[in-house]
Design a protein around this motif. Structure first.
Motif, mmCIF file in Angstrom:
data_model
loop_
_atom_site.group_PDB
_atom_site.id
_atom_site.type_symbol
_atom_site.label_atom_id
_atom_site.label_comp_id
_atom_site.label_asym_id
_atom_site.label_seq_id
_atom_site.Cartn_x
_atom_site.Cartn_y
_atom_site.Cartn_z
ATOM 1 N N ALA A 130 10.753 -3.123 12.119
ATOM 2 C CA ALA A 130 9.543 -3.876 11.628
ATOM 3 C C ALA A 130 8.531 -3.502 11.201
ATOM 4 O O ALA A 130 8.027 -3.975 10.048
ATOM 5 C CB ALA A 130 9.564 -5.593 12.844
ATOM 6 N N VAL A 131 7.858 -3.477 12.334
ATOM 7 C CA VAL A 131 6.267 -2.100 11.276
ATOM 8 C C VAL A 131 6.728 -1.110 10.386
ATOM 9 O O VAL A 131 6.434 -0.961 9.450
ATOM 10 C CB VAL A 131 6.089 -1.206 13.367
ATOM 11 C CG1 VAL A 131 4.580 -0.818 12.805
ATOM 12 C CG2 VAL A 131 5.332 -2.477 13.999
ATOM 13 N N GLY A 132 7.996 -0.278 10.737
ATOM 14 C CA GLY A 132 7.916 0.316 9.330
ATOM 15 C C GLY A 132 8.036 -0.460 8.016
ATOM 16 O O GLY A 132 8.198 0.240 7.264
ATOM 17 N N VAL A 133 9.274 -1.257 8.031
ATOM 18 C CA VAL A 133 9.309 -2.220 6.634
ATOM 19 C C VAL A 133 7.943 -2.402 6.437
ATOM 20 O O VAL A 133 7.503 -2.560 4.922
ATOM 21 C CB VAL A 133 10.182 -2.824 7.399
ATOM 22 C CG1 VAL A 133 10.467 -4.409 6.204
ATOM 23 C CG2 VAL A 133 11.941 -2.329 7.355
ATOM 24 N N TYR A 134 7.609 -2.954 7.468
ATOM 25 C CA TYR A 134 5.932 -4.087 6.809
ATOM 26 C C TYR A 134 5.049 -2.860 6.234
ATOM 27 O O TYR A 134 4.362 -3.274 4.967
ATOM 28 C CB TYR A 134 5.520 -4.250 7.856
ATOM 29 C CG TYR A 134 3.950 -5.238 7.501
ATOM 30 C CD1 TYR A 134 4.056 -5.980 7.163
ATOM 31 C CD2 TYR A 134 2.539 -4.241 6.846
ATOM 32 C CE1 TYR A 134 2.977 -6.955 6.698
ATOM 33 C CE2 TYR A 134 1.296 -5.136 6.599
ATOM 34 C CZ TYR A 134 1.772 -6.535 6.320
ATOM 35 O OH TYR A 134 0.596 -7.128 5.919
ATOM 36 N N ALA A 135 5.290 -1.397 6.491
ATOM 37 C CA ALA A 135 4.335 0.151 6.009
ATOM 38 C C ALA A 135 4.911 -0.115 4.621
ATOM 39 O O ALA A 135 4.673 0.327 3.406
ATOM 40 C CB ALA A 135 4.569 0.817 6.927
ATOM 41 N N LEU A 136 6.293 0.091 4.672
ATOM 42 C CA LEU A 136 6.815 0.169 3.661
ATOM 43 C C LEU A 136 6.684 -0.768 2.220
ATOM 44 O O LEU A 136 6.724 -0.319 1.063
ATOM 45 C CB LEU A 136 8.423 -0.013 3.742
ATOM 46 C CG LEU A 136 8.862 1.598 4.332
ATOM 47 C CD1 LEU A 136 10.786 1.455 4.830
ATOM 48 C CD2 LEU A 136 8.908 3.043 2.946
ATOM 49 N N ARG A 137 6.621 -2.000 2.261
ATOM 50 C CA ARG A 137 6.737 -3.858 1.983
ATOM 51 C C ARG A 137 4.877 -2.907 1.300
ATOM 52 O O ARG A 137 4.609 -3.213 -0.256
ATOM 53 C CB ARG A 137 6.510 -4.765 2.377
ATOM 54 C CG ARG A 137 7.625 -4.520 2.498
ATOM 55 C CD ARG A 137 8.269 -6.397 3.256
ATOM 56 N NE ARG A 137 9.597 -7.183 3.341
ATOM 57 C CZ ARG A 137 9.544 -7.656 4.355
ATOM 58 N NH1 ARG A 137 7.993 -8.317 4.506
ATOM 59 N NH2 ARG A 137 10.685 -8.711 4.405
ATOM 60 N N ALA A 154 -3.794 6.699 9.743
ATOM 61 C CA ALA A 154 -4.954 5.862 9.574
ATOM 62 C C ALA A 154 -4.253 4.902 8.495
ATOM 63 O O ALA A 154 -4.574 3.488 8.891
ATOM 64 C CB ALA A 154 -5.955 6.485 9.021
ATOM 65 N N GLY A 155 -3.074 5.339 7.706
ATOM 66 C CA GLY A 155 -3.008 4.054 6.835
ATOM 67 C C GLY A 155 -1.843 3.058 8.058
ATOM 68 O O GLY A 155 -3.112 1.863 7.570
ATOM 69 N N VAL A 156 -1.063 3.711 8.579
ATOM 70 C CA VAL A 156 -0.896 2.832 8.900
ATOM 71 C C VAL A 156 -1.164 1.425 10.114
ATOM 72 O O VAL A 156 -1.454 0.394 10.604
ATOM 73 C CB VAL A 156 0.814 3.241 9.787
ATOM 74 C CG1 VAL A 156 1.551 2.412 11.006
ATOM 75 C CG2 VAL A 156 1.530 4.237 8.557
#
Ligand code: DC
Length: 222
Positions: free
Chosen positions: A38-45, A54-56
């Motif tokens: 879910a965290v990965g999907v948010y970052a991709l979006r 730092a970005g994540v």
């Protein structure tokens, strides 16, 4: 509460076996990979590089992840939206592996996992459940299988949804993810010292579920 930790590499059958064993024992099944996905999907979006710590970390305050159990089935909600399907794509798998190597992401998801385990008899699967999240779990199982068999299982799941999927790509992705998950500095994938290592290569699902249920019963005197 009885807590069972099942760790192991991608495609080892953790979720299917854990689900089957949880149903037989009347425990809830918690898939912690879904949280990282879910965290990965948010970052991709958001267009954030999933390897950029730092970005994540900067977008974590915008994220709320929740697990809900609907008719006994786990659903993962990202800011109130059910993303249980979207988190299963190959891109989401790699994004999850990338963000999971970032310490702030691991601490962000830690309390949620501990909280569920403290309130429920559960089988929790992941990479660091027996080593970090639930070091006092009554039962720890490290479930594994040969890479080729794991890739074939994953390929069969993916080909139903996308006819362009290639077995060789699935195998290469899986090996890359295993390497990354076991070589990261924080909470790397490895068997806990007190875990039972179970290799499911060549075993049917039924046999794997029965053996895992036997291990759990033996360790909990159930
Ligand atoms: O179990 P899965 O394939 O859905 O997990 C996706 C990624 O999340 C996996 O490559 C590594 C990471 N993960 C983790 O680091 N720790 C966990 N407890 C569960 C998953």
């Amino acid at each position: 509460m009885i807590n069972v930790a099942i760790d192991g590499p991608a495609g080892a059958g953790k979720s299917t076996v854990a689900k089957g064993a949880a149903a037989k024992l009347g425990f809830i099944y918690v898939d912690t990979g879904a949280l990282y996905r879910a965290v990965g999907v948010y970052a991709l979006r958001k267009g954030v590089d999933t390897k950029d710590a730092a970005g994540v970390s900067a977008v974590l305050p915008e994220i709320s992840v929740e697990l809900k159990f609907i008719d006994g089935v786990q659903h993962v909600f990202l800011n109130g939206e059910d993303v249980s399907e979207e988190i299963r794509t190959p891109d989401a798998s790699m994004a999850a592996s990338n963000v999971s190597a970032i310490p702030s992401v691991r601490s962000f998801l830690f309390d949620l996992q501990r909280d569920i385990a403290s309130k429920n008899n559960c089988i929790m699967d992941g990479r660091d459940i027996g080593t970090v999240v639930l070091p006092d779990a009554q039962v720890k199982i490290f479930l594994t299988a040969d890479p080729e068999e794991r890739a074939m299982r994953r390929y069969k799941e993916l080909i139903v949804k996308d006819s362009n999927v290639k077995y060789d790509d699935v195998l290469a992705d899986l090996k890359a993810r295993d390497y990354q998950d076991s070589h990261r500095e924080i909470a790397p994938l490895k068997p806990a010292d007190d875990s039972v290592v179970y290799n499911t290569t060549g075993h049917t699902l039924e046999r794997s579920v029965d053996e895992v249920v036997d291990i759990i019963k033996e360790k909990t005197n159930g």
